[in-house]
Design an enzyme around this catalytic site. Structure first.
Site, PDB file in Angstrom:
ATOM      1  N   SER A 156      13.197 -29.416 -11.179  1.00  0.00           N
ATOM      2  CA  SER A 156      13.626 -28.022 -11.231  1.00  0.00           C
ATOM      3  C   SER A 156      15.140 -27.919 -11.023  1.00  0.00           C
ATOM      4  O   SER A 156      15.889 -28.571 -11.749  1.00  0.00           O
ATOM      5  CB  SER A 156      12.841 -27.233 -10.182  1.00  0.00           C
ATOM      6  OG  SER A 156      12.892 -25.848 -10.448  1.00  0.00           O
ATOM      7  N   ARG A 225       9.294 -14.908  -2.639  1.00  0.00           N
ATOM      8  CA  ARG A 225       8.599 -16.184  -2.637  1.00  0.00           C
ATOM      9  C   ARG A 225       7.219 -16.070  -3.293  1.00  0.00           C
ATOM     10  O   ARG A 225       6.767 -16.985  -3.975  1.00  0.00           O
ATOM     11  CB  ARG A 225       8.456 -16.683  -1.204  1.00  0.00           C
ATOM     12  CG  ARG A 225       7.729 -17.999  -1.056  1.00  0.00           C
ATOM     13  CD  ARG A 225       8.446 -19.132  -1.762  1.00  0.00           C
ATOM     14  NE  ARG A 225       8.025 -20.442  -1.270  1.00  0.00           N
ATOM     15  CZ  ARG A 225       8.563 -21.579  -1.648  1.00  0.00           C
ATOM     16  NH1 ARG A 225       9.552 -21.588  -2.532  1.00  0.00           N
ATOM     17  NH2 ARG A 225       8.158 -22.725  -1.166  1.00  0.00           N
ATOM     18  N   ASP A 322       3.615 -26.485 -17.166  1.00  0.00           N
ATOM     19  CA  ASP A 322       4.784 -25.779 -16.652  1.00  0.00           C
ATOM     20  C   ASP A 322       5.160 -24.666 -17.627  1.00  0.00           C
ATOM     21  O   ASP A 322       5.618 -24.931 -18.732  1.00  0.00           O
ATOM     22  CB  ASP A 322       5.942 -26.771 -16.504  1.00  0.00           C
ATOM     23  CG  ASP A 322       7.176 -26.157 -15.858  1.00  0.00           C
ATOM     24  OD1 ASP A 322       7.202 -24.924 -15.667  1.00  0.00           O
ATOM     25  OD2 ASP A 322       8.112 -26.909 -15.535  1.00  0.00           O
ATOM     26  N   HIS A 355       4.617 -26.021 -12.780  1.00  0.00           N
ATOM     27  CA  HIS A 355       5.971 -26.465 -12.444  1.00  0.00           C
ATOM     28  C   HIS A 355       6.006 -27.302 -11.158  1.00  0.00           C
ATOM     29  O   HIS A 355       6.717 -28.293 -11.065  1.00  0.00           O
ATOM     30  CB  HIS A 355       6.846 -25.218 -12.302  1.00  0.00           C
ATOM     31  CG  HIS A 355       8.285 -25.511 -12.087  1.00  0.00           C
ATOM     32  ND1 HIS A 355       9.060 -26.157 -13.022  1.00  0.00           N
ATOM     33  CD2 HIS A 355       9.109 -25.256 -11.045  1.00  0.00           C
ATOM     34  CE1 HIS A 355      10.289 -26.282 -12.560  1.00  0.00           C
ATOM     35  NE2 HIS A 355      10.349 -25.741 -11.364  1.00  0.00           N
ATOM     36  N   ASP A 356       5.231 -26.882 -10.180  1.00  0.00           N
ATOM     37  CA  ASP A 356       5.191 -27.564  -8.878  1.00  0.00           C
ATOM     38  C   ASP A 356       4.676 -28.990  -8.930  1.00  0.00           C
ATOM     39  O   ASP A 356       4.745 -29.694  -7.903  1.00  0.00           O
ATOM     40  CB  ASP A 356       4.269 -26.786  -7.921  1.00  0.00           C
ATOM     41  CG  ASP A 356       5.053 -26.005  -6.883  1.00  0.00           C
ATOM     42  OD1 ASP A 356       6.288 -26.059  -6.927  1.00  0.00           O
ATOM     43  OD2 ASP A 356       4.423 -25.349  -6.040  1.00  0.00           O
TER      44      ASP A 356
END
Lengths: 412, 412
Positions: A156, A225, A322, A355-356
């Site tokens: 990222s 968040r 992602d 994505h994580d």
């Protein structure tokens, strides 16, 4: 092969005093002194050329591996990647991870004292860019005596830094591994960042950024968040993890407004968790840095022109699910790089986690990155031998085309 | 064939007084009186069987087509679909669109007067579900003398209503066309809704929902809409529409915190625009209704069991770039329906515009829906003839398997 973690580590700090060590930012603003928080694992060799630079994402920090105290419940954010026998092998490499400029975990950022006022910078902190972060990392590497970096890698925002490393310091990095990272932030990426910033800014406790000494915009940061967390996962991941599981087993709760599905409970949990460890103004500045991130900015007319400057080996890693920085972005870059004759390759994490996944799929990452680093080792050896032969045979090495192992010997 | 719009139309209202016309909601709560705002286009035939029900999405309303006054700058939200010679042909059909229960455009919702207190309901409004919305629509159709619906169709939350129509009133609908709609909200869908609700709830001007008579949570509602807008588009759409175009041509603006890319300007514009026309509490209730939406809830053990109940022709339309309710969701449903022997088909809008494509791709939709409606016309005719033959031949029609044209003659 058995692997082991790095055990107890200290987060160290170094301050680049000002003057003469102030930093000229990409914007032209000057800032100093700059303190950098960092950790290192393994030992730097005599030549100073066995360094690996780990670059963190938006809410990451210098604490990539090990524990800072025996009481720590969890190790650093990339712990399974770092240690004896692990992908980033402490027996071979000197691994460095530092908190980025603008961050809030030890490196100078909006919560730091502004020497001009004696108060925290707040929104008087200058706009910083990914390039500015890299320049601070360069200062740190010089300070540590690092001459050459085997690889600079991260996911990222960390991947964005690795791209910039390849362009800004081609003589210093032998390879980079951007993971789940674009070469410029997409419009959708900017859009997601803006709504997260608005969540913070609209919280009255943000007070134009002058909230230090108060609890600050806790609700706004938590909401930011929560939004971010959605973008870090995937539809597939949510289906696996929660589906439509309801937060309570009582049927009567179903038809009340504040009932919650498990996925909502999880988002709220993630929101609250970040508030305990992150500064809201840093969140604003770092997302802004990501928005401004564009590898090609002020570097010629096109992306091709700037990719032409990359001299080192480059491995791009994408993640199947992602949707924030989807795989097509990385594949496109590899295609251009290869057309330019660069040593570029692409690997994809076949992960449902979105994505994580770069913080989750350690087995996949280990296989890929170990393989890549052993290629570099082999190429370094081969090129070293060829170089010695060439020198002995008095052949010119100057016009060697960009390719395997080239960077290391550029200018040597 | 030349087509023309419906011209000037009035939004009408009908109130179902209470008692005896109060509505028992899915939750068991009772609510009444209920006012419903609706528009109709075309004429109902004598048999009352040429009705088409248009079902709106989250922030839609009864005003699907035409203009309410000559000064209106824009026509209704699905205007290109409705009129003489258009997909929903006013020469053939009697088209009805009503504002949903819980809405804020004429139908009873949180901003309406609570007869028990003489004040707006606010958060005392009961939780409503997609099924409750359909029950109110059923009341309206009965009121209008509609006996049979040719098709019930809509996108997103409108599609959810069409699915419920197929299950709740199988004897009344001859077909349904859910567009970009799942059969139950996914965890990711719930997650996106929750962050939008939090944006509203965290705005101090929301005041626990008791903001009527004040400007209300304008910032929170705008932020909710900004988040929603991201989910209605797609990475591809943003790239086409804005890319990284900067909101100002002045280079010096690049490195200031409140600089904006065009995509950010667009989000803010969309946010502000919604605030002028939508009630924040309605936004909370309608997103909650979507979260609770699950076609299979309390209807047997599995989705298959509930899909078995669908007796009418069903056309599911997905959108290639819809990441909110992606095409796989619709395809999966069609697969099950076909395995069950139902007359189900799937078409996909090959559009870059994401979830919102059902409000944009009118040419594609027109082709698909016109074709589908002419199939129904033909089948109605064929089945009508067969039915007459069967009746004349005294054969039992009772055990005819679910399939073409079946619904219309169920129970007749």
């Amino acid at each position: 092969m058995n692997s082991s973690g790095v055990g107890l580590v200290d987060t160290k700090k170094v301050t680049f005093a000002h003057p003469p060590d102030e930093l000229v930012l990409e914007s032209g603003s000057r800032i100093g002194p700059i303190t950098v928080a960092y950790e290192t694992y393994g030992e730097l060799n005599e030549k100073g050329d066995n360094a690996i630079l780990v670059l963190h994402a938006l809410t990451g920090d210098a604490h990539a591996a090990g524990k800072n105290s025996p009481e720590d419940r969890k190790p650093g954010w990339w712990d399974p990647m770092v240690g004896r026998g692990r992908a980033l092998d402490t027996d071979k490499y000197f691994i460095i991870c530092s908190n980025v400029l603008g961050g809030c975990s030890g490196t100078t950022g909006p919560a730091s004292m502004n020497p001009a006022t004696g108060k925290p910078y707040g929104m008087d902190f200058p706009i910083v860019t990914i390039r500015d972060m890299v320049n601070v990392q360069k200062k740190l590497l010089d300070h540590l005596g690092v001459k050459s970096v085997v690889t600079a890698l991260g996911g990222s925002m960390g991947g964005m830094q690795s791209f910039e490393w390849a362009v800004m310091y081609p003589e210093m990095v032998r390879s980079v591994i951007p993971i789940a990272s674009p070469v410029q932030l997409s419009a959708q990426g900017i859009a997601y960042n803006e709504v997260q910033r608005q969540a913070i800014i609209q919280d009255p406790d943000w007070k134009e950024g002058n909230y230090y000494g108060t609890p600050g915009p806790q609700k706004g940061l938590a909401l930011a968040r929560m939004i971010g967390t959605i973008t870090y996962k995937s539809d597939e991941a949510w289906n696996i993890k929660f589906g439509r599981t309801f937060g309570s087993l009582l049927k009567k709760d179903y038809y009340v407004f504040d009932s919650r599905f498990e996925v909502e409970n999880y988002l709220h949990y993630q929101g609250k968790k970040l508030v305990r460890r992150f500064d809201a103004n840093s969140y604003l500045y770092l997302t802004k840095a990501m928005d401004l991130y564009d590898l090609s900015r002020y570097r010629g007319d096109s992306l091709v022109e700037v990719l032409e400057r990359i001299m080192c080996k480059i491995l791009l890693i994408g993640i199947r699910t992602d949707f924030l920085y989807p795989p097509y972005m990385q594949k496109e870059v590899v295609k251009i790089l290869r057309r330019l004759g660069k040593d570029a390759s692409y690997r994809e994490l076949n992960s449902p986690y979105g994505h994580d996944a770069f913080l989750i799929e350690f087995d996949m990452l280990t296989r890929i990155i170990k393989g890549f680093l052993s290629e570099i080792e082999k190429e370094d050896k081969d090129v070293g031998e060829k170089f010695r032969r060439d020198i002995n045979g008095s052949k010119s090495y100057k016009n060697r085309p960009a390719g395997l192992g080239y960077c290391r010997y550029r200018g040597s």
